[in-house]
Write a protein that holds these residues in place. Structure first.
Motif, PDB file in Angstrom:
ATOM      1  N   ILE A 167      29.998   9.832  47.818  1.00 35.40           N
ATOM      2  CA  ILE A 167      30.478   9.233  49.064  1.00 35.40           C
ATOM      3  C   ILE A 167      31.976   9.488  49.225  1.00 35.40           C
ATOM      4  CG2 ILE A 167      30.936   7.019  50.200  1.00 35.40           C
ATOM      5  CD1 ILE A 167      28.238   6.071  49.076  1.00 35.40           C
ATOM      6  N   GLY A 168      32.734   9.233  48.153  1.00 33.76           N
ATOM      7  CA  GLY A 168      34.167   9.481  48.221  1.00 33.76           C
ATOM      8  C   GLY A 168      34.449  10.956  48.470  1.00 33.76           C
ATOM      9  N   PHE A 169      33.714  11.796  47.772  1.00 32.45           N
ATOM     10  CA  PHE A 169      33.939  13.244  47.856  1.00 32.45           C
ATOM     11  C   PHE A 169      33.628  13.760  49.262  1.00 32.45           C
ATOM     12  CE2 PHE A 169      32.260  17.580  47.322  1.00 32.45           C
ATOM     13  CZ  PHE A 169      33.351  18.192  46.740  1.00 32.45           C
ATOM     14  N   ALA A 170      32.495  13.326  49.813  1.00 35.37           N
ATOM     15  CA  ALA A 170      32.087  13.818  51.130  1.00 35.37           C
ATOM     16  C   ALA A 170      33.105  13.413  52.187  1.00 35.37           C
ATOM     17  CB  ALA A 170      30.698  13.277  51.486  1.00 35.37           C
ATOM     18  N   GLY A 171      33.541  12.147  52.138  1.00 35.28           N
ATOM     19  CA  GLY A 171      34.534  11.698  53.119  1.00 35.28           C
ATOM     20  C   GLY A 171      35.797  12.534  53.021  1.00 35.28           C
ATOM     21  N   MET A 172      36.215  12.788  51.778  1.00 35.93           N
ATOM     22  CA  MET A 172      37.437  13.540  51.575  1.00 35.93           C
ATOM     23  C   MET A 172      37.294  14.975  52.073  1.00 35.93           C
ATOM     24  SD  MET A 172      40.417  13.095  50.714  1.00 35.93           S
ATOM     25  CE  MET A 172      40.564  11.563  49.810  1.00 35.93           C
ATOM     26  N   MET A 173      36.135  15.560  51.852  1.00 36.76           N
ATOM     27  CA  MET A 173      35.921  16.938  52.312  1.00 36.76           C
ATOM     28  C   MET A 173      36.009  17.017  53.830  1.00 36.76           C
ATOM     29  SD  MET A 173      35.601  19.066  49.864  1.00 36.76           S
ATOM     30  CE  MET A 173      36.828  18.095  49.033  1.00 36.76           C
ATOM     31  N   ILE A 174      35.371  16.050  54.502  1.00 39.72           N
ATOM     32  CA  ILE A 174      35.417  16.061  55.967  1.00 39.72           C
ATOM     33  C   ILE A 174      36.874  15.961  56.422  1.00 39.72           C
ATOM     34  CG2 ILE A 174      34.826  14.739  58.034  1.00 39.72           C
ATOM     35  CD1 ILE A 174      32.204  14.028  56.736  1.00 39.72           C
ATOM     36  N   ALA A 175      37.621  15.076  55.770  1.00 42.17           N
ATOM     37  CA  ALA A 175      39.018  14.898  56.161  1.00 42.17           C
ATOM     38  C   ALA A 175      39.808  16.179  55.922  1.00 42.17           C
ATOM     39  CB  ALA A 175      39.631  13.745  55.379  1.00 42.17           C
ATOM     40  N   ILE A 176      39.549  16.813  54.795  1.00 48.20           N
ATOM     41  CA  ILE A 176      40.327  18.009  54.477  1.00 48.20           C
ATOM     42  C   ILE A 176      39.985  19.159  55.416  1.00 48.20           C
ATOM     43  CG2 ILE A 176      40.539  19.820  52.726  1.00 48.20           C
ATOM     44  CD1 ILE A 176      40.834  17.599  50.701  1.00 48.20           C
ATOM     45  N   PHE A 177      38.671  19.346  55.634  1.00 47.15           N
ATOM     46  CA  PHE A 177      38.296  20.430  56.554  1.00 47.15           C
ATOM     47  C   PHE A 177      38.750  20.122  57.979  1.00 47.15           C
ATOM     48  CE2 PHE A 177      34.590  21.151  53.500  1.00 47.15           C
ATOM     49  CZ  PHE A 177      35.295  22.115  52.816  1.00 47.15           C
ATOM     50  N   GLY A 178      38.510  18.883  58.398  1.00 47.19           N
ATOM     51  CA  GLY A 178      38.715  18.547  59.802  1.00 47.19           C
ATOM     52  C   GLY A 178      40.170  18.261  60.145  1.00 47.19           C
ATOM     53  N   VAL A 179      40.893  17.693  59.209  1.00 44.45           N
ATOM     54  CA  VAL A 179      42.272  17.310  59.521  1.00 44.45           C
ATOM     55  C   VAL A 179      43.261  18.276  58.885  1.00 44.45           C
ATOM     56  CG1 VAL A 179      43.994  15.494  59.359  1.00 44.45           C
ATOM     57  CG2 VAL A 179      41.594  14.904  59.760  1.00 44.45           C
ATOM     58  N   THR A 180      43.225  18.372  57.549  1.00 48.29           N
ATOM     59  CA  THR A 180      44.192  19.232  56.871  1.00 48.29           C
ATOM     60  C   THR A 180      44.047  20.688  57.306  1.00 48.29           C
ATOM     61  OG1 THR A 180      44.033  17.763  54.988  1.00 48.29           O
ATOM     62  CG2 THR A 180      45.092  19.875  54.615  1.00 48.29           C
ATOM     63  N   LEU A 181      42.798  21.180  57.291  1.00 46.68           N
ATOM     64  CA  LEU A 181      42.608  22.578  57.672  1.00 46.68           C
ATOM     65  C   LEU A 181      42.412  22.729  59.174  1.00 46.68           C
ATOM     66  CD1 LEU A 181      40.279  23.797  54.773  1.00 46.68           C
ATOM     67  CD2 LEU A 181      42.769  23.732  54.886  1.00 46.68           C
ATOM     68  N   GLY A 182      42.137  21.621  59.850  1.00 48.18           N
ATOM     69  CA  GLY A 182      42.053  21.661  61.305  1.00 48.18           C
ATOM     70  C   GLY A 182      40.818  22.334  61.879  1.00 48.18           C
ATOM     71  N   TRP A 183      39.734  22.429  61.077  1.00 48.98           N
ATOM     72  CA  TRP A 183      38.505  23.012  61.614  1.00 48.98           C
ATOM     73  C   TRP A 183      37.930  22.090  62.683  1.00 48.98           C
ATOM     74  CZ3 TRP A 183      35.339  24.549  56.636  1.00 48.98           C
ATOM     75  CH2 TRP A 183      36.099  25.466  55.884  1.00 48.98           C
ATOM     76  N   PRO A 184      37.113  22.646  63.586  1.00 49.49           N
ATOM     77  CA  PRO A 184      36.369  21.767  64.500  1.00 49.49           C
ATOM     78  C   PRO A 184      35.541  20.789  63.685  1.00 49.49           C
ATOM     79  CG  PRO A 184      36.101  24.069  65.112  1.00 49.49           C
ATOM     80  CD  PRO A 184      36.840  24.064  63.812  1.00 49.49           C
ATOM     81  N   MET A 185      35.448  19.554  64.171  1.00 55.53           N
ATOM     82  CA  MET A 185      34.821  18.523  63.365  1.00 55.53           C
ATOM     83  C   MET A 185      33.372  18.843  63.015  1.00 55.53           C
ATOM     84  SD  MET A 185      35.566  15.978  61.663  1.00 55.53           S
ATOM     85  CE  MET A 185      37.222  15.612  62.137  1.00 55.53           C
ATOM     86  N   TRP A 186      32.638  19.415  63.980  1.00 53.96           N
ATOM     87  CA  TRP A 186      31.210  19.651  63.668  1.00 53.96           C
ATOM     88  C   TRP A 186      31.058  20.659  62.546  1.00 53.96           C
ATOM     89  CZ3 TRP A 186      29.026  24.489  64.518  1.00 53.96           C
ATOM     90  CH2 TRP A 186      29.728  25.366  65.365  1.00 53.96           C
TER      91      TRP A 186
END
Ligand SMILES: Nc1ncnc2c1ncn2[C@@H]1O[C@H](COP(=O)(O)OP(=O)(O)OP(=O)(O)O)[C@@H](O)[C@H]1O
Ligand SMILES: Nc1ncnc2c1ncn2[C@@H]1O[C@H](COP(=O)(O)OP(=O)(O)OP(=O)(O)O)[C@@H](O)[C@H]1O
Ligand SMILES: [Mg+2]
Ligand SMILES: [Mg+2]
Lengths: 262, 293, 372, 372, 262
Positions: free
Chosen positions: D90-109
């Motif tokens: 759970i912690g890992f998945a949330g962090m991955m979404i944040a990193i891809f979506g925010v840090t790397l700026g990918w589209p959220m989907w």
């Protein structure tokens, strides 16, 4: 042993080693359609191992298997079941925590499509289970009764009824009667007789000579991983069979060695 | 205490059950409740999970208290629930962590506390004045984002990169002690130690004592406790940052009760810290450390 | 039977080379792991002070902590059960000592003895529930985990209005029993070593001139004593044989006349004892008890034991192996600090080591026991 | 076989009264527990707002969270394994979404889909290791627990120098996939309820006039969908039968032609899927991912499942039961707050409930399955 | 059945119910010192249950047990072992993960005192184990070899050697030969003979009539939880025994019902 009928399963020179244990050391047996082939032998003779190579559980170390004349190599039990070899294992392939009808159809679940999606057809499963169990003389409280609540004999009967129902071309029964009372035994033997008359080959493992004599057409005796040969009904007496099973000559020597107490 | 108006306030913290520092808060809260003649309750997420904390704020709002006192440990997570509570007509006071801007945005009455980052920054500036050029930050709860802000603030106050100066010390005292010793052994040129609370400070005190560095190495800590007070007296710790948790719990209750009863409200936020406790001003602290200080 | 020719036995024994026979033992995985870990850090951190006197004391102390709980967990696991409440028990025991000794002001030795009694009673309760109901110990001790942790927070909170209770060292001053759990021994010897220049001396600060290591902490002595005790109990006594039997096949053991229930309950009690030793050493060294002490220690104990070659399902393992597992655990944990590796990667290392160790150990065990 | 007299069957069925038959089912323990818990809180906290719209939403949301992970844990447990890495996942998945979506700026989907893929791959890896090596899933997933948590701390620490990453809500604004995990549905209906005075409305702020509950959170929808899916999968499909079989006796199932390995691996993947759904809902609702998210959730999932009547060793259980277990868990946790019970006692309650539930469930299960 | 010799164990009207299963329904058997008493019967007849009540594993639901003339009630197997009843169970009381010598002495560990403390005397245990196993014809790699590496027959032999070594007054063997090859079987039967001649009573369970006839002095047949009576050697032929075991008359009826195929 005249080759008038083509064997449905033909096992040639099967060897099976488990690490350093040689469980089978070159066993050849032909199974003919519609016969009841009895496999006899002492404990540890290799009977279970032999039929497990036939039903895809074990791969033989060496040797060949022909099914309906074609060489066959089953990767796992599913393949053998698909080809038409149904097996009732000695260490009951029943799951005590599951209901009878779920056990009955385990691995062969009937499907009913609802809106195109495949669902387990519980109605069919329940009906069939009740009918089949009744015809084997077992009255269930209901199809959702857990197998764990059945007696050992009843469980065995479910396993047999299941194998019979899925109407294989070859039905392998590994000591089906060992946990049964006399009445239930007679039921099973009668069932074997019925199945055989439908043209299905039955491989019947037992170490009870009387049970074997009651239904067997041919008898193969295994001893310490080797076959002592196959005999047809009428060629052999129960006493001779018993002797072969228990090690024959060696037993006689033993009785002698006990120093006249016999 | 004849006022019989049955006011009830709920405080929701972000601390796990076992976090010792929050006891002072609880005690001050109960004291304020007694003194003001109001009902107070303290709630917290058992494992310190901020998402659970958001649920507790929602739950607190659902039980319809007259006021809620809470922290803004993570604005993203908590903004929604706090704003709902405010909109529902519940008075909210933010304590401990948060910034004045966030408080305003959330529509809370006021803020009593010490923003973690700012406290770290102030400490860092003080240390810089004392000639510190490198430091190690002993983080006993690496996975908790709130207290790590203290290390970041400290580094920024010193004007250096945080880099690998923050160590994940774990929560076991022997492990903390030995990890600090290992760090100091491999990085002998470390000028200063910053610990983030009694959990990491107490074993660290022993580590520097055992290494003979007591008094020699610059040692600052957040939050007080009996051991920390003693170490300040002994000269092992230069200063403890006291954010005066007592005030953080006590003041909001007093403010809320008076606001509800008489409609009076202070016009400004209250910065309860950072106050630096040093050997000079330790005496009063000593007596009640861990209970009210 | 007396005229059995000894020659025949000897002939058979030759089948397996003595070398291989000495090698293939339950601890082998632990030994290989230990060698690997030390080699790794010798290469990576040889100049970091990890292997000077102070560095050695450093990772020894951490390892000794793991060893103390690993011995209990190991014997319990061999007896076929495990205990998730070890961590909570550590927190609970420390808190009880603090409450009895500081809050209630009892003489420290009484506080310690009463705490041991209470904790061992909880251990026995775990055992009795598991044995009587036949429930898996995972569930039963998970419940205890929560219950004990709850009390550890609730009791001091109610009595003292804080969750850290300090002043234990002062209260224990001069107590004969407390001295067994805190402090160090061998100070003169280390002073001599320091004077002789074998180990470093402090060259600054208020202890300048004293050796950097001034004795062996009692914690290490306890670890040593418990390992020796556990090892002898397991391999050299009748009871040790019963432990193996109870874990290997409880039914068969019962038929053979082994009092399986008693063995299992006693092992739960022993695990609780080890946890209490751990807690007592901790509060004596650090002078305070906190409600958050011991978090996750149950997993660390189980990991050390499993790295050391014990079988999670019981009946197989070795105390020496568990001690080596604890050593590996401690050295890796501290070594990463010495090697200046980003410390949050420790968990990743730990996970990988656990997986590798357990696969290696499974392989070794199959060779030894002929499992299929 | 066709001429079987139906009467005979009916005669036998009468042996057990239909009442008793309807009663004795795997969920019975869960049902009794639910009734008991609600009765308890109705008496203790009826005037605390626990049962007004907002209060109901509160404990429903918390329960829904538990339900989401309990469904995965339940099916996996029935298939004979369990997964200690759920919390870390759970912690890992949330962090991955944040990193891809925010840090790397990918589209959220894309961030969400990639995260699902990565997490399910980790689930599959767990499964493959367990199935191939035959190691207990306890050990394998314990290793994953540490590895994933290590990465969850290490990655953001390295990339962003902090362990919490915010700004996810902003990044997800208007994203079609993110909308499935965050926000609420049914707003008009609740607005109507609010206007009609059935539920309270906000009386100030920029949402004055809106109902305090403005919709059903997607989290609850997910819980509902997963429960229905899990229940149908388990009880009404061929695959469900295989799950029971794989957990009941893997060998027997294999002989009967059930692809046991595939079933187990898929269940590990499904558990990872549930954990990722949980994490995605959480980050979408709260807008930030922290390295400490999901701590101890694996135990909470297992506890919910066991309270719901599943057997820790596999082959028996029910998704409805697990959902009820999660409901009990959620209601007790939040209810104690409503009832103003000292929060540290929550753990004590939880432990006691767990013990009682598991003893009750064992008794019910023995009746049903005739276990000895 | 003349009471010239006083029975060492006397079981009177033993009943044993497991929930709704009636495993034993009033069985009375006397065991005389120095005799080999064979217990025969079909699978599930209740043989194992019967001897388990004798060895303290089960408490009988009703009925009495006299040991050397005194009424006895064993609380658990330890008591029975202490009283002198050693048992080799069918579901082998061996622990595969443990070494042979540890298994051999399990529950009876030899003690050597060092400084007053009791230690497991490994040297003695190892020496005795190697000797005993050799005398049973099994060559171990060493006493610390794990039982799991032994073949089923070898394991059975360890179990028997163990029971014999601890020289009980009554030795119960539950199908000791079922996993053995012929040579090993002969060894076991010879051992039984040896033991009996030492004056120890042997209860020997088997469903192999030849094995029973080879060493038995008296024969008791169980059938579905009841005894069909005890016969002495010479009073009964192997064929009669076989008939009784398989259900006798009922089997004949069955063979008839299969419709002339027999
Ligand atoms: N998986 C296995 N690994 C190693 N050895 C095995 C395995 N399965 C069977 N064996 C060995 O192979 C030999 C033959 O066993 P098998 O089960 O085929 O005998 P059987 O004739 O069926 O005996 P029974 O009448 O007792 O069922 C035995 O010595 C047994 O120990
Ligand atoms: N613990 C138990 N619980 C319930 N039923 C049992 C138990 N043990 C045995 N039984 C039942 O009691 C009956 C007698 O079993 P028992 O094992 O004594 O037969 P047996 O004569 O030893 O058969 P075999 O030759 O197969 O060993 C069987 O129907 C069995 O299912
Ligand atoms: Mg067989
Ligand atoms: Mg038996």
């Amino acid at each position: 042993m005249e080759p008038t009928v083509k064997p449905i399963v033909s096992m040639k020179d099967i060897e099976k080693h488990f690490g350093s244990v040689i469980a089978l050391n070159g066993v050849s047996v032909d199974i003919l359609p519609g016969e009841c082939h009895c496999l006899l032998g002492d404990n540890g003779a290799g009977k279970s191992t032999f039929i497990k190579t036939m039903s895809g559980v074990h791969r033989p170390t060496s040797g060949e298997i022909f099914f309906e004349g074609r060489p066959m190599s089953f990767a796992d039990p599913r393949d053998a079941i698909a080809a038409g070899i149904a097996t009732v294992y000695q260490d009951l392939a029943m799951i005590p925590l599951m209901s009878v009808s779920r056990n009955f159809f385990m691995g062969n679940e009937p499907i009913r499509r609802i809106a195109g999606l495949p669902f387990f057809d519980h109605d069919l499963a329940n009906r069939v289970t009740m009918e089949e169990m009744q015809s084997m003389g077992i009255n269930l409280r209901g199809p959702d009764q857990a197998v764990g609540t059945l007696s050992g004999g009843e469980r065995q009967t479910v396993a047999i009824a299941r194998a019979v129902y899925f109407g294989a071309k070859v039905l392998i029964l590994d000591e089906p009667t060992s946990a049964l009372g006399v009445r239930q035994t007679s039921n099973v033997l009668a069932t074997i007789d019925k199945v055989r008359k439908k043209g299905i080959a039955v491989v019947f493992i037992t170490h009870n000579v009387r049970h074997a004599m009651a239904v067997g057409d041919r008898f193969t005796v295994l001893n310490r991983g080797q076959t002592l040969g196959t005999a047809e009904r009428g060629e052999i007496t129960p006493e001779e069979l018993q002797d072969m099973m228990a090690g024959g000559q060696e037993m006689a020597t033993l009785e002698g060695s006990l120093g006249g107490t016999v | 205490q004849a006022i019989d108006d049955d006011l009830s306030y709920i405080m929701v913290s972000h601390a796990p059950d076992s976090d010792a520092w929050w006891n002072t808060i609880k005690n001050a809260l109960n004291l304020a409740g007694e003194q003001m003649g109001v009902n107070v309750e303290y709630r917290n997420p058992p494992t310190g999970d901020l998402a659970d904390m958001a649920r507790i704020i929602e739950q607190a709002a659902a039980s319809g208290p007259d006021g809620i006192i809470t922290t803004v440990a993570d604005y993203d997570v908590l903004a929604g629930p706090i704003r709902s509570a405010v909109d529902q007509g519940i008075d909210v006071i933010i304590m401990n962590s948060g910034t004045p801007e966030q408080v305003r945005e959330l529509g809370a009455l006021m803020f009593v506390g010490q923003p973690e980052y700012d406290a770290g920054l102030a400490a860092g500036q003080r240390a810089k004045g004392d000639g510190v050029e490198s430091f190690v930050c002993v983080n006993h709860k690496i996975s908790n984002p709130v207290i790590a802000d203290r290390c970041r603030g400290f580094a920024d106050g010193l004007g250096i990169e945080l880099g690998s100066s923050m160590i994940d010390s774990g929560e076991d005292p022997a492990e903390i002690k030995n990890r600090v010793m290992a760090y100091l052994n491999t990085n002998p040129d470390t000028d200063a130690i910053l610990t983030l609370g009694p959990t990491s400070a107490n074993p660290t005190i022993q580590a520097v004592e055992e290494m003979g560095l007591a008094g020699d190495i610059y040692f600052g800590t957040f939050d007080l406790g009996a051991e920390i007070v003693q170490a300040i007296k002994d000269g092992t710790i230069q200063w403890g940052i006291d954010q005066q948790p007592f005030l953080q719990a006590y003041l909001p209750v007093v403010v809320l009760a008076n606001y509800d009863r008489y409609g009076v409200l202070p016009g400004n936020n209250v910065n309860s810290g950072p106050g630096f406790v040093t050997a000079d001003n330790i005496d009063k602290v000593e007596e009640l450390a861990g209970e009210f200080r | 039977m007396a005229d059995t020719p000894q020659a025949v036995i000897d002939e058979r024994v030759k089948d397996v080379s003595p070398w291989r026979k000495a090698l293939i033992r339950p601890e082998l995985g632990g030994i290989i792991g230990t060698v690997a870990v030390f080699t790794f850090f010798a290469l990576l951190a040889h100049d970091s002070g990890m292997f000077n006197a102070q560095g050695i004391l450093n990772w020894s102390t951490v390892s000794a902590q793991f060893m103390i709980i690993a011995v209990g967990a190991c014997l319990l696991m061999i007896a076929g059960e495990f205990d998730l409440s070890v961590g909570s028990m550590i927190g609970f025991a420390g808190m009880m000592i603090a409450i009895f000794g500081v809050t209630l002001g009892w003489p420290m030795w009484i506080a310690i003895l009463v705490t041991f009694a209470i904790c061992m009673a909880f251990g026995a309760l775990n055992g009795v529930i598991v044995v009587r109901t036949g429930l898996p110990s995972f569930i039963v001790t998970l419940a205890t985990l929560f219950i004990l942790r709850g009390f550890t927070i609730f009791i001091p909170q109610t009595l003292e209005r804080k969750t850290i209770i300090g002043g234990i060292r002062e209260a224990a001053e001069g107590d004969w029993l407390a001295a067994l759990f805190g402090g160090t021994i061998g100070r003169p010897f280390f002073q001599w070593l320091g004077d002789a220049g074998v180990i470093g001396v402090f060259d600054r600060g208020n202890r300048a001139g004293e050796p950097v290591v001034n004795g062996v902490p009692m914690l290490i002595i306890w670890a040593f004593v418990l390992i020796v005790f556990g090892h002898i109990l397991l391999t050299r006594t009748r009871f040790g044989n019963w432990i193996f039997a109870a874990g290997g096949d409880a039914q068969a053991a019962r038929y053979a006349g082994v009092p399986v229930d008693r063995v299992k309950i006693l092992m739960f009690v022993f695990t609780a004892f080890c946890a209490t030793v751990f807690a007592t050493c901790q509060v004596m060294e650090f002078g305070s008890a906190g409600a958050d002490r011991g978090l996750l220690k149950e997993f660390e104990a189980i990991i050390a034991v499993v790295i050391g070659g014990a079988l999670l399902t019981g009946g197989y393992g070795s105390v020496i192996g568990a001690a080596l597992g604890a050593l590996i655990f401690g050295v890796v944990q501290q070594g990463l600090f010495f090697a200046n590796v980003e410390s949050s990667l420790f968990r990743v290392f730990l996970g990988v080591i656990l997986l590798l160790a357990v696969i290696l150990n499974t392989y070794i065990r199959r060779i030894i026991t002929g499992e299929r």
